[in-house]
Design a protein around this motif. Structure first.
Motif, mmCIF file in Angstrom:
data_model
loop_
_atom_site.group_PDB
_atom_site.id
_atom_site.type_symbol
_atom_site.label_atom_id
_atom_site.label_comp_id
_atom_site.label_asym_id
_atom_site.label_seq_id
_atom_site.Cartn_x
_atom_site.Cartn_y
_atom_site.Cartn_z
ATOM 1 N N THR A 1 0.842 -1.179 0.000
ATOM 2 C CA THR A 1 0.000 0.000 0.000
ATOM 3 C C THR A 1 0.882 1.236 0.000
ATOM 4 N N VAL A 2 0.518 2.240 -0.792
ATOM 5 C CA VAL A 2 1.268 3.492 -0.830
ATOM 6 C C VAL A 2 0.908 4.321 0.389
ATOM 7 N N VAL A 3 1.908 4.666 1.204
ATOM 8 C CA VAL A 3 1.680 5.504 2.375
ATOM 9 C C VAL A 3 2.570 6.733 2.245
ATOM 10 N N PRO A 4 2.048 7.827 1.657
ATOM 11 C CA PRO A 4 2.881 9.018 1.446
ATOM 12 C C PRO A 4 3.207 9.721 2.745
ATOM 13 N N THR A 5 4.433 10.270 2.821
ATOM 14 C CA THR A 5 4.834 11.022 4.013
ATOM 15 C C THR A 5 4.938 12.505 3.729
ATOM 16 N N SER A 6 4.993 12.905 2.458
ATOM 17 C CA SER A 6 4.994 14.303 2.047
ATOM 18 C C SER A 6 4.528 14.348 0.617
ATOM 19 N N GLU A 7 4.316 15.578 0.069
ATOM 20 C CA GLU A 7 3.823 15.673 -1.293
ATOM 21 C C GLU A 7 4.822 15.078 -2.279
ATOM 22 N N GLU A 8 6.124 15.407 -2.133
ATOM 23 C CA GLU A 8 7.125 14.840 -3.032
ATOM 24 C C GLU A 8 7.241 13.336 -2.830
ATOM 25 N N ASP A 9 7.282 12.926 -1.592
ATOM 26 C CA ASP A 9 7.383 11.500 -1.302
ATOM 27 C C ASP A 9 6.185 10.751 -1.862
ATOM 28 N N ALA A 10 5.020 11.375 -1.825
ATOM 29 C CA ALA A 10 3.816 10.722 -2.348
ATOM 30 C C ALA A 10 3.960 10.436 -3.830
ATOM 31 N N ALA A 11 4.425 11.410 -4.587
ATOM 32 C CA ALA A 11 4.589 11.217 -6.030
ATOM 33 C C ALA A 11 5.625 10.134 -6.319
ATOM 34 N N LEU A 12 6.745 10.188 -5.613
ATOM 35 C CA LEU A 12 7.783 9.181 -5.816
ATOM 36 C C LEU A 12 7.328 7.802 -5.373
ATOM 37 N N SER A 13 6.510 7.768 -4.338
ATOM 38 C CA SER A 13 5.973 6.485 -3.870
ATOM 39 C C SER A 13 5.113 5.839 -4.946
ATOM 40 N N VAL A 14 4.335 6.662 -5.635
ATOM 41 C CA VAL A 14 3.491 6.133 -6.705
ATOM 42 C C VAL A 14 4.356 5.632 -7.850
ATOM 43 N N VAL A 15 5.402 6.382 -8.203
ATOM 44 C CA VAL A 15 6.309 5.957 -9.272
ATOM 45 C C VAL A 15 6.942 4.618 -8.906
ATOM 46 N N ARG A 16 7.437 4.511 -7.683
ATOM 47 C CA ARG A 16 8.089 3.273 -7.250
ATOM 48 C C ARG A 16 7.096 2.116 -7.236
ATOM 49 N N PHE A 17 5.916 2.378 -6.678
ATOM 50 C CA PHE A 17 4.898 1.338 -6.534
ATOM 51 C C PHE A 17 4.470 0.804 -7.905
ATOM 52 N N ALA A 18 4.182 1.720 -8.835
ATOM 53 C CA ALA A 18 3.748 1.317 -10.172
ATOM 54 C C ALA A 18 4.871 0.613 -10.918
ATOM 55 N N SER A 19 6.092 1.092 -10.722
ATOM 56 C CA SER A 19 7.233 0.484 -11.410
ATOM 57 C C SER A 19 7.470 -0.942 -10.918
ATOM 58 N N GLU A 20 7.343 -1.133 -9.627
ATOM 59 C CA GLU A 20 7.537 -2.473 -9.071
ATOM 60 C C GLU A 20 6.477 -3.442 -9.581
ATOM 61 N N LEU A 21 5.241 -2.949 -9.719
ATOM 62 C CA LEU A 21 4.183 -3.796 -10.277
ATOM 63 C C LEU A 21 4.480 -4.139 -11.735
ATOM 64 N N ALA A 22 4.962 -3.152 -12.481
ATOM 65 C CA ALA A 22 5.201 -3.347 -13.911
ATOM 66 C C ALA A 22 6.322 -4.357 -14.169
ATOM 67 N N TRP A 23 7.332 -4.362 -13.302
ATOM 68 C CA TRP A 23 8.498 -5.227 -13.522
ATOM 69 C C TRP A 23 8.524 -6.432 -12.585
ATOM 70 N N ALA A 24 7.430 -6.677 -11.914
ATOM 71 C CA ALA A 24 7.399 -7.744 -10.902
ATOM 72 C C ALA A 24 7.731 -9.115 -11.462
ATOM 73 N N ASP A 25 7.345 -9.383 -12.695
ATOM 74 C CA ASP A 25 7.542 -10.716 -13.280
ATOM 75 C C ASP A 25 8.900 -10.878 -13.941
ATOM 76 N N ALA A 26 9.695 -9.829 -13.963
ATOM 77 C CA ALA A 26 10.975 -9.887 -14.679
ATOM 78 C C ALA A 26 12.118 -10.407 -13.805
ATOM 79 N N GLY A 27 11.859 -10.520 -12.508
ATOM 80 C CA GLY A 27 12.923 -10.951 -11.603
ATOM 81 C C GLY A 27 13.686 -9.763 -11.059
ATOM 82 N N PRO A 28 14.258 -9.890 -9.847
ATOM 83 C CA PRO A 28 14.925 -8.762 -9.191
ATOM 84 C C PRO A 28 16.109 -8.197 -9.963
ATOM 85 N N GLU A 29 16.857 -9.048 -10.676
ATOM 86 C CA GLU A 29 18.025 -8.550 -11.395
ATOM 87 C C GLU A 29 17.650 -7.556 -12.494
ATOM 88 N N VAL A 30 16.526 -7.799 -13.122
ATOM 89 C CA VAL A 30 16.055 -6.893 -14.174
ATOM 90 C C VAL A 30 15.219 -5.772 -13.569
#
Length: 410
Positions: free
Chosen positions: A3-32
């Motif tokens: 779950t995305v839990v933002p701590t500030s406005e900037e952190d919130a945006a970066l949290s969404v980027v990280r969260f979405a990116s991790e979902l997008a690359w989840a099946d590629a394996g950690p190395e990729v």
């Protein structure tokens, strides 16, 4: 589940980027996945530092479809609240518009997946916006999403506010046409709202006043639909279609002239003329799904209204019977139906076999009706003015009398 839990406005945006990116690359394996996620997060940090809010919105929205399919509805709303909030970061109206386009394009891309959630996000997005045209743009996206996702029940209540919306949006004629026609089509699917559908359809047709013939032709099919809807509607007895150029173009049209003639009969003639028309054009009525018996029922009521407009205020039962082609025992029933439909205000004098009409509803409301209303208002204003003058004169007289009495020497 993450779950995305933002701590500030900037952190919130970066949290969404990280969260979405991790979902997008989840099946590629950690190395990729890890290098890709790091790269995207770094891009997000750079966009924030440089104030590139449109680029950040594009980056954040890229994996939005994965968000819809892999997280809870509550988390989807939270994530999109952060994404939509980017419009508040810039004061550049062009950039705001581009951000709006990027976000809404993604939201409406898969209308059948969680459509109610997508619609709620769009409505919340609308409330964030301050630019009138952006609000209109998002509202239209929400409206079309509701149609495509079959969740129109959530947006129909907003149609009651369209007049106030139009004052705020200040949109042009093409946008108004798109709005009115879309709303009319939405309401047409709900039989209980056919009257409202007809209202918005006539609003659409009214926007073509003063247009050239080639522009009027764009509204030809909708004009045909308006005529058919009016004739079919059991509870609509007044309209101004005859005054609209979009409808008037059908009068001499090779394909639709007879349909225009039918409209004219319903708005200006009586039952006998309709029956003659039906005899010659029964196939045409069937082609448009018009039921003869229903047309007769409506024409009887409209013919009664026409009798009420003759001016004497009294309609003999015999005249009603002959005009409406009914039996003696049906006269009062038809009058009662007209009263219930609010077509006439009257009393039935059974002793003298007459209907005493005090008010009737005109079938058309054009220039003549406006002039009549204006005359009545002028008369009413003059009468009120005379009453006020009389009261003031009497008050002056009373005050003078009391003053005179005070001067009497005892």
């Amino acid at each position: 589940m993450t779950t995305v839990v933002p701590t500030s406005e900037e952190d919130a945006a970066l949290s969404v980027v990280r969260f979405a990116s991790e979902l997008a690359w989840a099946d590629a394996g950690p190395e990729v996945a890890e290098p890709q996620v790091s790269r995207l997060c770094l891009e997000g940090e750079e966009f924030i530092a440089m104030g590139k809010w449109l680029e950040l919105a594009s980056l954040m929205i890229t994996s939005a479809e994965l968000i819809f399919s892999k997280v809870s509805e509550k988390d989807v709303e939270s994530i999109f609240t952060i994404i939509c909030n980017l419009v508040t970061k810039t004061e550049n109206p062009d950039e705001v518009m581009e951000i709006v386009k990027v976000i809404t394009a993604k939201l409406v891309q898969q209308p059948n997946e969680k459509p109610a959630v997508r619609l709620k996000i769009l409505i919340n997005f609308y409330n964030l916006l301050e630019t009138p045209y952006c609000q209109f743009y998002v509202y239209m996206k929400a409206l079309n999403l509701a149609v495509d996702g079959k969740v129109t029940q959530y947006i129909i209540p907003s149609f009651k506010k369209i007049d106030s919306f139009l004052k705020e949006w200040k949109i042009g004629t093409p946008e108004q046409r798109e709005l009115f026609l879309t709303i009319s089509n939405v309401l047409k699917e709900n039989k209980s709202m056919s009257k409202d559908s007809f209202k918005f359809l006539t609003n659409y047709l009214a926007t073509f006043s003063g247009e050239e013939a080639h522009v009027l032709s764009e509204a030809k099919e909708e004009a045909v639909r308006a005529i058919v809807d009016f004739v079919k509607a059991p509870d609509v007895f007044q309209c101004d279609l005859l005054d609209m150029p979009a409808v008037g173009q059908l009068e001499n049209d090779a394909k639709y002239a007879l349909l225009y003639q039918l409209l004219k009969i319903f708005l200006t003639q009586r039952l006998d003329v309709y029956l003659e028309y039906h005899t010659a054009n029964s196939t045409l009525l069937n082609d448009y799904g018009l039921v003869h018996e229903e047309c007769i029922a409506k024409m009887r009521l409209m013919s009664l209204v026409d009798l009420s407009s003759d001016g004497s205020g009294q309609i003999p039962y015999e005249l009603i019977r002959d005009t409406l082609q009914i039996n003696d025992d049906e006269v009062e029933l038809l009058v009662f139906k007209a009263i219930t439909a609010k077509l006439i205000d009257c009393k039935m004098d059974q002793m003298n076999q007459v209907v005493l009409v005090s008010h009737h509803t005109d079938r058309v409301f054009g220039q003549h009706q406006w002039q009549t209303l204006r005359t009545k208002l002028v008369t009413w204003r003059e009468n009120i003015s005379n009453v006020i003058s009389t009261i003031q004169a009497n008050k002056v007289s009373e005050d003078g009398s009391q003053a005179a009495q005070g001067l009497v020497v005892h």
